[in-house]
Design a protein around this motif. Structure first.
Motif, mmCIF file in Angstrom:
data_model
loop_
_atom_site.group_PDB
_atom_site.id
_atom_site.type_symbol
_atom_site.label_atom_id
_atom_site.label_comp_id
_atom_site.label_asym_id
_atom_site.label_seq_id
_atom_site.Cartn_x
_atom_site.Cartn_y
_atom_site.Cartn_z
ATOM 1 N N GLY A 1 0.713 -1.263 -0.001
ATOM 2 C CA GLY A 1 0.031 -0.176 -0.004
ATOM 3 C C GLY A 1 1.167 1.118 -0.030
ATOM 4 O O GLY A 1 2.121 1.314 -0.146
ATOM 5 N N MET A 2 0.289 2.351 0.330
ATOM 6 C CA MET A 2 1.061 3.754 0.259
ATOM 7 C C MET A 2 1.684 3.860 1.667
ATOM 8 O O MET A 2 2.378 5.103 1.724
ATOM 9 C CB MET A 2 0.038 4.480 -0.030
ATOM 10 C CG MET A 2 -0.501 4.462 -1.267
ATOM 11 S SD MET A 2 0.724 4.694 -2.827
ATOM 12 C CE MET A 2 1.164 6.452 -2.594
ATOM 13 N N GLY A 3 1.193 3.202 2.668
ATOM 14 C CA GLY A 3 1.767 3.290 3.862
ATOM 15 C C GLY A 3 1.146 4.348 4.681
ATOM 16 O O GLY A 3 1.510 4.747 5.597
ATOM 17 N N LEU A 4 0.158 4.640 4.139
ATOM 18 C CA LEU A 4 -0.729 5.501 4.899
ATOM 19 C C LEU A 4 -1.801 4.959 5.884
ATOM 20 O O LEU A 4 -1.431 4.170 6.583
ATOM 21 C CB LEU A 4 -1.596 6.358 3.899
ATOM 22 C CG LEU A 4 -0.474 7.363 3.039
ATOM 23 C CD1 LEU A 4 -1.277 8.120 2.057
ATOM 24 C CD2 LEU A 4 0.392 8.312 4.080
ATOM 25 N N GLN A 5 -3.204 5.122 5.813
ATOM 26 C CA GLN A 5 -4.162 4.557 6.329
ATOM 27 C C GLN A 5 -4.491 2.905 5.826
ATOM 28 O O GLN A 5 -4.785 2.109 6.927
ATOM 29 C CB GLN A 5 -5.319 5.362 6.408
ATOM 30 C CG GLN A 5 -6.487 4.902 7.356
ATOM 31 C CD GLN A 5 -7.751 5.456 7.064
ATOM 32 O OE1 GLN A 5 -7.938 6.141 5.896
ATOM 33 N NE2 GLN A 5 -8.646 5.741 8.145
ATOM 34 N N HIS A 6 -4.324 2.746 4.680
ATOM 35 C CA HIS A 6 -4.865 1.347 4.271
ATOM 36 C C HIS A 6 -3.693 0.583 3.511
ATOM 37 O O HIS A 6 -2.732 1.043 2.949
ATOM 38 C CB HIS A 6 -5.858 1.966 3.198
ATOM 39 C CG HIS A 6 -6.329 0.599 2.367
ATOM 40 N ND1 HIS A 6 -5.999 0.489 1.166
ATOM 41 C CD2 HIS A 6 -7.137 -0.309 2.921
ATOM 42 C CE1 HIS A 6 -6.659 -0.758 0.617
ATOM 43 N NE2 HIS A 6 -7.457 -1.176 1.602
ATOM 44 N N GLY A 7 -3.702 -0.618 3.667
ATOM 45 C CA GLY A 7 -2.872 -1.822 3.308
ATOM 46 C C GLY A 7 -3.507 -2.832 2.528
ATOM 47 O O GLY A 7 -4.874 -2.917 2.790
ATOM 48 N N TYR A 8 -3.066 -3.370 1.794
ATOM 49 C CA TYR A 8 -3.568 -4.801 1.227
ATOM 50 C C TYR A 8 -2.940 -5.776 1.385
ATOM 51 O O TYR A 8 -1.841 -6.136 0.933
ATOM 52 C CB TYR A 8 -3.735 -4.268 -0.578
ATOM 53 C CG TYR A 8 -4.386 -5.553 -1.275
ATOM 54 C CD1 TYR A 8 -5.842 -5.542 -1.001
ATOM 55 C CD2 TYR A 8 -3.686 -6.422 -1.866
ATOM 56 C CE1 TYR A 8 -6.267 -6.866 -1.733
ATOM 57 C CE2 TYR A 8 -4.136 -7.435 -2.452
ATOM 58 C CZ TYR A 8 -5.548 -7.638 -2.465
ATOM 59 O OH TYR A 8 -6.115 -8.661 -2.949
#
Length: 131
Positions: free
Chosen positions: A60-67
């Protein structure tokens, strides 16, 4: 489980493709080692012979959300709780990392497995490039 699942376990580029092929998936050899550079973190487990027997990662972007993707356990080591421990270890690391949401896609036959780890099933969609 004698050894502990490790976050960012050192893994040679050919090990994950080999494990993918052992479970009947495409090896995606060209993805490695590039994938390690693009994901937030990964987890893995080796057996007593130092063979990679479990792997999964969160990207993920390393923000709030990951996959979460590629939860793989060697066929000879399945049904021993390793997959569940792998998912839980990844979710613990996601929380430590600061992620608030982790999503994944899975075959409906795996729904009880992921729900046992804390996932809530919901609607979603998948886009795929036309061949």
């Amino acid at each position: 489980m004698e050894q502990e699942i490790a976050i960012n376990l050192p893994i040679n580029p050919d090990e994950v493709p080999i494990l993918r092929e052992l479970v009947g998936w495409d090896g995606r050899h060209s993805d490695y080692p590039r994938l390690f550079e693009r994901c937030n973190f990964w987890a893995g487990l080796r057996d007593e012979k130092n063979e990679l027997i479990a792997f999964g990662y969160i990207a993920g972007m390393g923000l709030q959300h990951g996959y979460m993707e590629d939860i793989i356990v060697h066929p000879h080591h399945q049904s021993k709780g390793i997959g569940q421990a792998l998912v839980i270890k990844l979710l613990q690391e996601a929380e430590r990392f600061g992620l608030e949401i982790v999503t994944l896609t899975f075959d409906s036959k795996h729904e009880p497995f992921y729900e046992a780890a804390g996932f809530v099933s919901c609607c979603g969609g998948v886009w795929r490039k036309k061949e």
